[in-house]
Design a protein around this motif. Structure first.
Motif, PDB file in Angstrom:
ATOM      1  N   VAL A 180       0.851  -1.187   0.000  1.00 33.86           N
ATOM      2  CA  VAL A 180       0.000   0.000   0.000  1.00 33.86           C
ATOM      3  C   VAL A 180       0.889   1.240   0.000  1.00 33.86           C
ATOM      4  CG1 VAL A 180      -1.873   1.207   1.172  1.00 33.86           C
ATOM      5  CG2 VAL A 180      -1.718  -1.293   1.299  1.00 33.86           C
ATOM      6  N   VAL A 181       0.664   2.117  -0.977  1.00 35.36           N
ATOM      7  CA  VAL A 181       1.445   3.342  -1.108  1.00 35.36           C
ATOM      8  C   VAL A 181       0.538   4.539  -0.822  1.00 35.36           C
ATOM      9  CG1 VAL A 181       2.803   4.790  -2.670  1.00 35.36           C
ATOM     10  CG2 VAL A 181       2.958   2.290  -2.820  1.00 35.36           C
ATOM     11  N   PHE A 182       0.955   5.385   0.111  1.00 34.81           N
ATOM     12  CA  PHE A 182       0.249   6.629   0.414  1.00 34.81           C
ATOM     13  C   PHE A 182       1.051   7.768  -0.220  1.00 34.81           C
ATOM     14  CE2 PHE A 182      -0.483   3.644   3.866  1.00 34.81           C
ATOM     15  CZ  PHE A 182      -1.870   3.681   4.023  1.00 34.81           C
ATOM     16  N   CYS A 183       0.393   8.591  -1.048  1.00 37.37           N
ATOM     17  CA  CYS A 183       1.153   9.640  -1.719  1.00 37.37           C
ATOM     18  C   CYS A 183       0.390  10.963  -1.754  1.00 37.37           C
ATOM     19  CB  CYS A 183       1.563   9.208  -3.121  1.00 37.37           C
ATOM     20  SG  CYS A 183       0.199   8.893  -4.242  1.00 37.37           S
ATOM     21  N   LEU A 184       1.120  12.029  -2.078  1.00 39.23           N
ATOM     22  CA  LEU A 184       0.594  13.388  -2.042  1.00 39.23           C
ATOM     23  C   LEU A 184       0.134  13.864  -3.406  1.00 39.23           C
ATOM     24  CD1 LEU A 184       3.443  14.875   0.177  1.00 39.23           C
ATOM     25  CD2 LEU A 184       1.208  14.080   0.931  1.00 39.23           C
ATOM     26  N   ALA A 185       0.171  12.997  -4.389  1.00 40.63           N
ATOM     27  CA  ALA A 185      -0.130  13.409  -5.755  1.00 40.63           C
ATOM     28  C   ALA A 185      -1.599  13.763  -5.911  1.00 40.63           C
ATOM     29  CB  ALA A 185       0.228  12.289  -6.721  1.00 40.63           C
ATOM     30  N   VAL A 217       0.700  11.167  10.875  1.00 38.06           N
ATOM     31  CA  VAL A 217       1.196  11.811   9.660  1.00 38.06           C
ATOM     32  C   VAL A 217       0.566  13.192   9.551  1.00 38.06           C
ATOM     33  CG1 VAL A 217       1.309  11.699   7.151  1.00 38.06           C
ATOM     34  CG2 VAL A 217       1.458   9.597   8.498  1.00 38.06           C
ATOM     35  N   ASN A 218       1.375  14.232   9.481  1.00 35.83           N
ATOM     36  CA  ASN A 218       0.864  15.602   9.365  1.00 35.83           C
ATOM     37  C   ASN A 218       0.754  16.028   7.907  1.00 35.83           C
ATOM     38  OD1 ASN A 218       0.591  16.249  12.171  1.00 35.83           O
ATOM     39  ND2 ASN A 218       2.825  16.274  12.277  1.00 35.83           N
ATOM     40  N   LYS A 219       0.166  15.176   7.112  1.00 36.48           N
ATOM     41  CA  LYS A 219      -0.026  15.464   5.697  1.00 36.48           C
ATOM     42  C   LYS A 219      -1.419  15.021   5.293  1.00 36.48           C
ATOM     43  CE  LYS A 219       4.317  16.687   4.634  1.00 36.48           C
ATOM     44  NZ  LYS A 219       4.704  17.981   4.042  1.00 36.48           N
ATOM     45  N   LEU A 220      -1.989  15.678   4.304  1.00 36.13           N
ATOM     46  CA  LEU A 220      -3.262  15.249   3.755  1.00 36.13           C
ATOM     47  C   LEU A 220      -2.976  14.357   2.551  1.00 36.13           C
ATOM     48  CD1 LEU A 220      -6.341  15.373   3.737  1.00 36.13           C
ATOM     49  CD2 LEU A 220      -6.179  17.347   2.209  1.00 36.13           C
ATOM     50  N   ILE A 221      -3.171  13.071   2.739  1.00 34.31           N
ATOM     51  CA  ILE A 221      -2.905  12.113   1.666  1.00 34.31           C
ATOM     52  C   ILE A 221      -4.084  12.134   0.696  1.00 34.31           C
ATOM     53  CG2 ILE A 221      -2.377   9.717   1.125  1.00 34.31           C
ATOM     54  CD1 ILE A 221      -0.294  11.133   2.834  1.00 34.31           C
ATOM     55  N   VAL A 222      -3.805  12.343  -0.572  1.00 34.14           N
ATOM     56  CA  VAL A 222      -4.893  12.444  -1.533  1.00 34.14           C
ATOM     57  C   VAL A 222      -5.033  11.218  -2.430  1.00 34.14           C
ATOM     58  CG1 VAL A 222      -4.885  14.955  -1.557  1.00 34.14           C
ATOM     59  CG2 VAL A 222      -3.401  13.703  -3.133  1.00 34.14           C
ATOM     60  N   TRP A 223      -4.049  10.320  -2.378  1.00 33.71           N
ATOM     61  CA  TRP A 223      -4.160   9.091  -3.154  1.00 33.71           C
ATOM     62  C   TRP A 223      -3.627   7.927  -2.325  1.00 33.71           C
ATOM     63  CZ3 TRP A 223      -6.267   8.099  -7.926  1.00 33.71           C
ATOM     64  CH2 TRP A 223      -6.620   9.211  -8.704  1.00 33.71           C
ATOM     65  N   VAL A 224      -4.235   6.758  -2.495  1.00 33.13           N
ATOM     66  CA  VAL A 224      -3.707   5.528  -1.916  1.00 33.13           C
ATOM     67  C   VAL A 224      -3.768   4.461  -3.004  1.00 33.13           C
ATOM     68  CG1 VAL A 224      -5.959   4.884  -0.949  1.00 33.13           C
ATOM     69  CG2 VAL A 224      -3.883   3.819  -0.066  1.00 33.13           C
ATOM     70  N   GLN A 225      -2.696   3.759  -3.138  1.00 31.67           N
ATOM     71  CA  GLN A 225      -2.561   2.767  -4.208  1.00 31.67           C
ATOM     72  C   GLN A 225      -2.249   1.415  -3.586  1.00 31.67           C
ATOM     73  OE1 GLN A 225       0.471   3.771  -7.066  1.00 31.67           O
ATOM     74  NE2 GLN A 225       0.885   1.625  -7.537  1.00 31.67           N
ATOM     75  N   ALA A 226      -2.930   0.350  -4.021  1.00 32.95           N
ATOM     76  CA  ALA A 226      -2.682  -1.001  -3.507  1.00 32.95           C
ATOM     77  C   ALA A 226      -2.286  -1.917  -4.655  1.00 32.95           C
ATOM     78  CB  ALA A 226      -3.919  -1.548  -2.814  1.00 32.95           C
ATOM     79  N   THR A 227      -1.231  -2.681  -4.435  1.00 34.61           N
ATOM     80  CA  THR A 227      -0.769  -3.649  -5.428  1.00 34.61           C
ATOM     81  C   THR A 227      -0.593  -4.990  -4.742  1.00 34.61           C
ATOM     82  OG1 THR A 227       0.408  -1.930  -6.653  1.00 34.61           O
ATOM     83  CG2 THR A 227       1.040  -4.218  -7.091  1.00 34.61           C
TER      84      THR A 227
END
Length: 245
Positions: A180-185, A217-227
């Motif tokens: 699972v990848v949490f990213c700011l994109a 986490v002090n960020k607003l994650i806007v995408w989550v990707q699962a592989t």
């Protein structure tokens, strides 16, 4: 001098007594003392018992295999000292059936279980017969579906992130995992430049459930990707979804 021998060959140096021989057996050597002005000639016979040297058989193939791999060529062949000829045989099996090619070691089997195979080195003029046993563990591959989904994502700025979902799954031992990848994109896919963190979690082999949780986490994650990947490393599928805080 040589009196008699049951070895393949046996010779002696008449002045030093050094023996040269091949094969196992007995070699009878006579030591003769020449006559002197004081003593008559005399002899004494000694029997040398020649045995074959101990053999060492080496065989370390991959032993965890699948039912779908039959007929199976072992990843390595057995070897022995002096290049002795190797033959293969079945010692025991708990599979439905298991046979082996006596010269190549290729296994043919049906069903799951253990198949014990013996590699035997034939005797040579130098080395004795020897063998080693290897147990092949044969399992049924998991029945893998095609479904992978993110069913829940909790994203609170300043708190932990939790993503969960369901995945394809098979038998125990071949469950695979979900990365699972949490990213700011603000667009998919996530890249190394905008990835905040990555979690790898194991798929539940009973129901295919998975959960990935992070620390604060002090960020607003806007995408989550699962592989999802299987234990063998083969890609199953990927999904992604925009998320909001």
């Amino acid at each position: 001098s040589i009196v008699s021998t049951t070895t393949t060959s046996c010779t002696v140096n008449t002045s030093t007594g050094v023996l040269t021989y091949t094969g196992a057996g007995n070699c009878v050597v006579r030591a003769t003392a020449a006559a002197t002005s004081t003593y008559a000639a005399g002899t004494r016979d000694v029997t040398f018992a020649v045995s074959l040297a101990p053999q060492v058989v080496t065989w370390s193939p991959t032993t965890s295999v699948l039912t779908t791999a039959s007929p199976l060529t072992p990843s390595t062949q057995a070897t022995a000292l002096g290049g002795a000829a190797i033959s293969y045989s079945i010692v025991s099996t708990t599979t439905t059936s298991c046979t082996v090619n006596t010269s190549t070691g290729v296994l043919t089997y049906t069903g799951a279980g253990n198949c014990v195979v013996r590699a035997t080195a034939a005797a040579t003029s130098t080395y004795a017969v020897a063998s080693t046993d290897v147990t092949f563990t044969i399992t049924v591959p998991g029945t893998i579906g095609t479904s992978l989904s993110i069913t829940s994502f909790v994203n609170d700025v300043g708190n932990s992130l939790t993503a969960s979902g369901t995945a394809a799954y098979g038998t125990a031992g071949d469950s695979g995992n979900v990365t699972v990848v949490f990213c700011l994109a603000n667009a998919f896919p996530c890249s190394s430049a905008n990835t905040l963190l990555t979690k790898t979690v194991t798929v539940n082999t009973t129901n295919g459930a998975w959960t990935a949780q992070t620390g604060n986490v002090n960020k607003l994650i806007v995408w989550v990707q699962a592989t999802q990947t299987r234990a063998s490393g083969s890609l199953i599928s990927s999904v992604r979804g925009p998320v909001t805080g």
